[in-house]
Design a protein around this motif. Structure first.
Motif, PDB file in Angstrom:
ATOM      1  N   ARG A  43     -16.140  20.633  12.437  1.00 15.21           N
ATOM      2  CA  ARG A  43     -16.081  20.121  13.410  1.00 15.21           C
ATOM      3  C   ARG A  43     -16.872  18.958  13.927  1.00 15.21           C
ATOM      4  NH1 ARG A  43     -14.954  23.832  18.595  1.00 15.21           N
ATOM      5  NH2 ARG A  43     -16.941  24.334  18.373  1.00 15.21           N
ATOM      6  N   CYS A  45     -21.453  18.568  11.984  1.00 14.25           N
ATOM      7  CA  CYS A  45     -23.004  19.197  11.609  1.00 14.25           C
ATOM      8  C   CYS A  45     -24.419  18.339  12.166  1.00 14.25           C
ATOM      9  CB  CYS A  45     -22.776  19.088   9.591  1.00 14.25           C
ATOM     10  SG  CYS A  45     -24.167  19.493   8.984  1.00 14.25           S
ATOM     11  N   CYS A  60     -27.221  22.388  10.768  1.00 15.71           N
ATOM     12  CA  CYS A  60     -26.022  23.514  11.289  1.00 15.71           C
ATOM     13  C   CYS A  60     -24.206  23.309  11.328  1.00 15.71           C
ATOM     14  CB  CYS A  60     -26.513  23.595  13.161  1.00 15.71           C
ATOM     15  SG  CYS A  60     -25.642  25.298  13.811  1.00 15.71           S
ATOM     16  N   TRP A  61     -23.086  23.935  10.959  1.00  9.04           N
ATOM     17  CA  TRP A  61     -22.624  23.265  10.435  1.00  9.04           C
ATOM     18  C   TRP A  61     -21.826  23.887  12.226  1.00  9.04           C
ATOM     19  CZ3 TRP A  61     -20.818  20.754   7.384  1.00  9.04           C
ATOM     20  CH2 TRP A  61     -21.111  20.138   6.373  1.00  9.04           C
ATOM     21  N   THR A  62     -20.797  23.754  12.279  1.00  8.31           N
ATOM     22  CA  THR A  62     -19.713  24.099  13.293  1.00  8.31           C
ATOM     23  C   THR A  62     -18.526  23.533  12.687  1.00  8.31           C
ATOM     24  OG1 THR A  62     -21.553  23.293  14.973  1.00  8.31           O
ATOM     25  CG2 THR A  62     -18.786  24.795  15.889  1.00  8.31           C
ATOM     26  N   TYR A  63     -17.341  25.062  12.741  1.00  3.37           N
ATOM     27  CA  TYR A  63     -16.521  24.639  11.437  1.00  3.37           C
ATOM     28  C   TYR A  63     -15.653  26.040  12.020  1.00  3.37           C
ATOM     29  CZ  TYR A  63     -18.325  28.932   9.237  1.00  3.37           C
ATOM     30  OH  TYR A  63     -18.813  30.331   8.384  1.00  3.37           O
ATOM     31  N   LYS A  70     -16.928  28.490  14.143  1.00  2.00           N
ATOM     32  CA  LYS A  70     -17.589  29.445  13.339  1.00  2.00           C
ATOM     33  C   LYS A  70     -18.717  28.845  13.748  1.00  2.00           C
ATOM     34  CE  LYS A  70     -14.986  32.881  12.477  1.00  2.00           C
ATOM     35  NZ  LYS A  70     -14.640  34.278  12.322  1.00  2.00           N
ATOM     36  N   THR A  71     -19.356  29.334  13.482  1.00  2.00           N
ATOM     37  CA  THR A  71     -21.478  28.141  13.299  1.00  2.00           C
ATOM     38  C   THR A  71     -21.848  28.993  11.822  1.00  2.00           C
ATOM     39  OG1 THR A  71     -22.726  29.557  15.298  1.00  2.00           O
ATOM     40  CG2 THR A  71     -21.631  27.333  15.690  1.00  2.00           C
ATOM     41  N   LYS A  73     -25.980  28.231  10.720  1.00  5.99           N
ATOM     42  CA  LYS A  73     -27.212  28.006  10.422  1.00  5.99           C
ATOM     43  C   LYS A  73     -27.693  27.890   8.794  1.00  5.99           C
ATOM     44  CE  LYS A  73     -30.182  26.885  13.976  1.00  5.99           C
ATOM     45  NZ  LYS A  73     -31.334  27.175  14.708  1.00  5.99           N
ATOM     46  N   GLY A  93     -25.921  32.655  12.350  1.00  6.54           N
ATOM     47  CA  GLY A  93     -24.246  32.427  11.983  1.00  6.54           C
ATOM     48  C   GLY A  93     -23.971  33.319  12.316  1.00  6.54           C
ATOM     49  N   ASP A  94     -21.938  33.532  12.269  1.00  8.95           N
ATOM     50  CA  ASP A  94     -20.803  34.530  12.487  1.00  8.95           C
ATOM     51  C   ASP A  94     -20.824  34.666  11.088  1.00  8.95           C
ATOM     52  OD1 ASP A  94     -20.046  33.202  15.317  1.00  8.95           O
ATOM     53  OD2 ASP A  94     -19.219  31.485  14.181  1.00  8.95           O
TER      54      ASP A  94
END
Length: 156
Positions: A43, A45, A60-63, A70-71, A73, A93-94
């Protein structure tokens, strides 16, 4: 319980049409464009510290993993532009709900066929508990994202 049974390493690779340099450049210097290439998996970065592509920078990724948001860092631990490789350590992160540590290594090598490249992913991890599943779904998602990136980078 021995700690060695909690430590693991998974590897997978994918052949893509993009050059090793183009793939490495996008992953390292333009990861905020990966969501355009692979919207079903990534989604966003965002850069949280330093500059894109620099050792010590924090991204930080949102995916999506199995359809769930999920996230993660990550700190860019090392960069080897000559070998088109990068090492990332997940610091938040998750995934850290089940793992004590996760290190992701990615290397793009020019294909023997003369065009395209082979992207190799290595996940080194330590699980918090014995009954935690190995992060195979994460590795599969990384392979899918890299295939999407390859298609995106070679679009006319």
């Amino acid at each position: 319980m021995s700690s060695s049974s909690l430590v693991g390493k998974l590897e997978a690779s994918a052949e893509i049409e993009a050059s090793a340099e183009a793939f490495h450049h996008m992953l390292l210097h333009k990861p905020h464009h990966v969501s355009n290439a692979s919207p079903n998996h990534v989604r966003a970065c965002d850069l949280h510290h330093s500059d894109w592509g620099k050792e010590g920078s924090i991204i930080c990724w949102t995916y999506f993993l199995k359809g769930q948001p999920k996230t993660a860092k990550e700190v860019v631990e090392s960069v080897d532009p000559k070998n088109n490789s990068v090492t990332l350590r997940v610091v938040e992160g998750d995934i850290l709900e089940e793992f004590k540590s996760v290190v992701i290594k990615c290397k793009a090598t020019p294909s023997a066929k003369g065009s395209g490249c082979v992207v190799q992913w290595v996940l080194e991890y330590e699980k918090l508990k014995e009954d935690v599943a190995h992060p195979e779904t994460t590795l599969e998602m990384l392979i899918e994202v890299c295939k999407d990136m390859g298609a995106h980078l070679t679009k006319p």
